[in-house]
Design a protein around this motif. Structure first.
Motif, PDB file in Angstrom:
ATOM      1  N   THR A  33       0.808  -1.217   0.000  1.00  0.00           N
ATOM      2  CA  THR A  33       0.000   0.000   0.000  1.00  0.00           C
ATOM      3  C   THR A  33       0.844   1.271   0.000  1.00  0.00           C
ATOM      4  O   THR A  33       0.444   2.293  -0.539  1.00  0.00           O
ATOM      5  CB  THR A  33      -0.969  -0.006   1.199  1.00  0.00           C
ATOM      6  N   ARG A  78      -5.439   4.543  -1.986  1.00  0.00           N
ATOM      7  CA  ARG A  78      -6.297   3.652  -1.217  1.00  0.00           C
ATOM      8  C   ARG A  78      -7.506   3.188  -2.036  1.00  0.00           C
ATOM      9  O   ARG A  78      -7.887   2.017  -1.985  1.00  0.00           O
ATOM     10  CB  ARG A  78      -6.758   4.327   0.073  1.00  0.00           C
ATOM     11  N   THR A  79      -8.089   4.098  -2.788  1.00  0.00           N
ATOM     12  CA  THR A  79      -9.266   3.733  -3.585  1.00  0.00           C
ATOM     13  C   THR A  79      -8.931   2.625  -4.576  1.00  0.00           C
ATOM     14  O   THR A  79      -9.681   1.658  -4.725  1.00  0.00           O
ATOM     15  CB  THR A  79      -9.806   4.956  -4.339  1.00  0.00           C
ATOM     16  N   ASP A  94      -6.356   0.537  -4.315  1.00  0.00           N
ATOM     17  CA  ASP A  94      -6.009  -0.660  -3.537  1.00  0.00           C
ATOM     18  C   ASP A  94      -7.261  -1.433  -3.151  1.00  0.00           C
ATOM     19  O   ASP A  94      -7.296  -2.668  -3.240  1.00  0.00           O
ATOM     20  CB  ASP A  94      -5.248  -0.265  -2.265  1.00  0.00           C
ATOM     21  N   ILE A  95      -8.287  -0.726  -2.722  1.00  0.00           N
ATOM     22  CA  ILE A  95      -9.544  -1.370  -2.329  1.00  0.00           C
ATOM     23  C   ILE A  95     -10.170  -2.058  -3.535  1.00  0.00           C
ATOM     24  O   ILE A  95     -10.632  -3.205  -3.440  1.00  0.00           O
ATOM     25  CB  ILE A  95     -10.518  -0.343  -1.724  1.00  0.00           C
ATOM     26  N   ALA A 133      -4.715  -7.226   3.204  1.00  0.00           N
ATOM     27  CA  ALA A 133      -5.916  -6.557   2.694  1.00  0.00           C
ATOM     28  C   ALA A 133      -6.996  -6.479   3.756  1.00  0.00           C
ATOM     29  O   ALA A 133      -7.723  -5.478   3.860  1.00  0.00           O
ATOM     30  CB  ALA A 133      -6.434  -7.300   1.462  1.00  0.00           C
ATOM     31  N   TYR A 173      -6.169  -3.716   6.490  1.00  0.00           N
ATOM     32  CA  TYR A 173      -6.466  -2.341   6.100  1.00  0.00           C
ATOM     33  C   TYR A 173      -7.925  -2.146   5.705  1.00  0.00           C
ATOM     34  O   TYR A 173      -8.293  -1.099   5.168  1.00  0.00           O
ATOM     35  CB  TYR A 173      -5.549  -1.922   4.950  1.00  0.00           C
ATOM     36  N   ASP A 174      -8.743  -3.167   5.971  1.00  0.00           N
ATOM     37  CA  ASP A 174     -10.183  -3.105   5.691  1.00  0.00           C
ATOM     38  C   ASP A 174     -10.491  -2.897   4.215  1.00  0.00           C
ATOM     39  O   ASP A 174     -11.513  -2.296   3.860  1.00  0.00           O
ATOM     40  CB  ASP A 174     -10.853  -2.001   6.534  1.00  0.00           C
ATOM     41  N   TYR A 175      -9.613  -3.404   3.336  1.00  0.00           N
ATOM     42  CA  TYR A 175      -9.911  -3.384   1.909  1.00  0.00           C
ATOM     43  C   TYR A 175     -10.997  -4.402   1.578  1.00  0.00           C
ATOM     44  O   TYR A 175     -11.711  -4.253   0.588  1.00  0.00           O
ATOM     45  CB  TYR A 175      -8.662  -3.721   1.095  1.00  0.00           C
ATOM     46  N   ALA A 212      -8.220  -5.208  -4.337  1.00  0.00           N
ATOM     47  CA  ALA A 212      -8.446  -6.235  -3.329  1.00  0.00           C
ATOM     48  C   ALA A 212      -9.823  -6.867  -3.493  1.00  0.00           C
ATOM     49  O   ALA A 212      -9.982  -8.091  -3.357  1.00  0.00           O
ATOM     50  CB  ALA A 212      -8.299  -5.639  -1.925  1.00  0.00           C
ATOM     51  N   GLN A 213     -10.812  -6.058  -3.793  1.00  0.00           N
ATOM     52  CA  GLN A 213     -12.158  -6.575  -4.013  1.00  0.00           C
ATOM     53  C   GLN A 213     -12.193  -7.486  -5.245  1.00  0.00           C
ATOM     54  O   GLN A 213     -12.844  -8.533  -5.239  1.00  0.00           O
ATOM     55  CB  GLN A 213     -13.141  -5.413  -4.200  1.00  0.00           C
TER      56      GLN A 213
END
Length: 212
Positions: A107, A113-114, A116-117, A147, A150-152, A120-121
């Motif tokens: 990360t 972050r957007t 990365d999320i 993931a 970091y709450d992804y 990960a999703q």
């Protein structure tokens, strides 16, 4: 009787006692093993600060490959790295192991972050697809714990899926430090790698064939 002869006799006596002790242990072990008749797909968590979490996961993947058992890998973080495991599997064993690298690096490297999320999703959706496919005996979710940390990805969703939708005989391996307590709670096997020494602290960077 000489001293040497006495030592020999004592050694033979010790060996006999050892043999009897081991025979008793063997009998006890066989009784225990006779009660272990069930088989199931395991939820396996490799976590901790020490090195070897992904390595251990890939060790099980290579065992599956050696036995001709289909498996799959989803890498959540290490997309920017060219790893030996990925090269070997994609070049020689792609018929037995599907390999998806859906991360873009750690990360602090992406600094988005957007994105990365979103990545990960995407990796989690592919992971669910592979786990649902009962042809796969094992699915390795490499670095998913990062993931999750970091709450992804929603830990509640991961736990629910593994408990309710994972096929009974499918093994799922989840690696990465700082595994969530909710994940540890439902796991069948949890190993925490403990760090005692690491060459990075002595100024030695990651090396080909050791770290990747």
């Amino acid at each position: 009787m000489t001293e040497i002869e006495t030592d020999t006799e004592m050694s033979e006596a010790d060996l006999a006692r050892h043999a009897m002790k081991m025979a008793k242990k063997k009998t006890a072990r066989e009784k225990i093993m006779a009660t272990k008749t069930d088989q199931k797909g395991l939820i396996i968590v490799n976590t901790g600060k020490g090195k070897g979490k992904s390595t251990a996961g890939f060790g099980m993947i290579f065992r599956h490959i050696a036995h001709g058992m289909p498996s799959a890998v989803v890498q959540f973080i290490k997309g920017a790295w060219e790893t030996g495991e990925r090269n070997l599997i994609e070049k020689h064993f792609s018929d037995l192991c599907q390999f998806y690298t859906l991360g873009e690096g750690f990360t602090w490297e992406t600094q988005d972050r957007t994105r990365d999320i979103a990545m990960a999703q995407k990796a989690w959706e592919k992971a669910k697809e592979l786990i649902r496919d009962e042809r796969n005996s094992m699915v390795l979710l490499d670095e998913i714990n990062i993931a999750l940390r970091y709450d992804y990805i929603d830990i509640a969703e991961v736990v629910r899926f593994l408990v309710e939708e994972k096929p009974h005989m499918t093994h799922v391996v989840l690696t990465g430090r700082n595994a969530k307590e909710e994940l540890i709670e439902i796991a069948d096997l949890v190993t925490e790698m403990e760090l005692l020494k690491h060459p990075f602290r002595s100024g030695i960077k990651a090396q080909v064939g050791v770290e990747y």
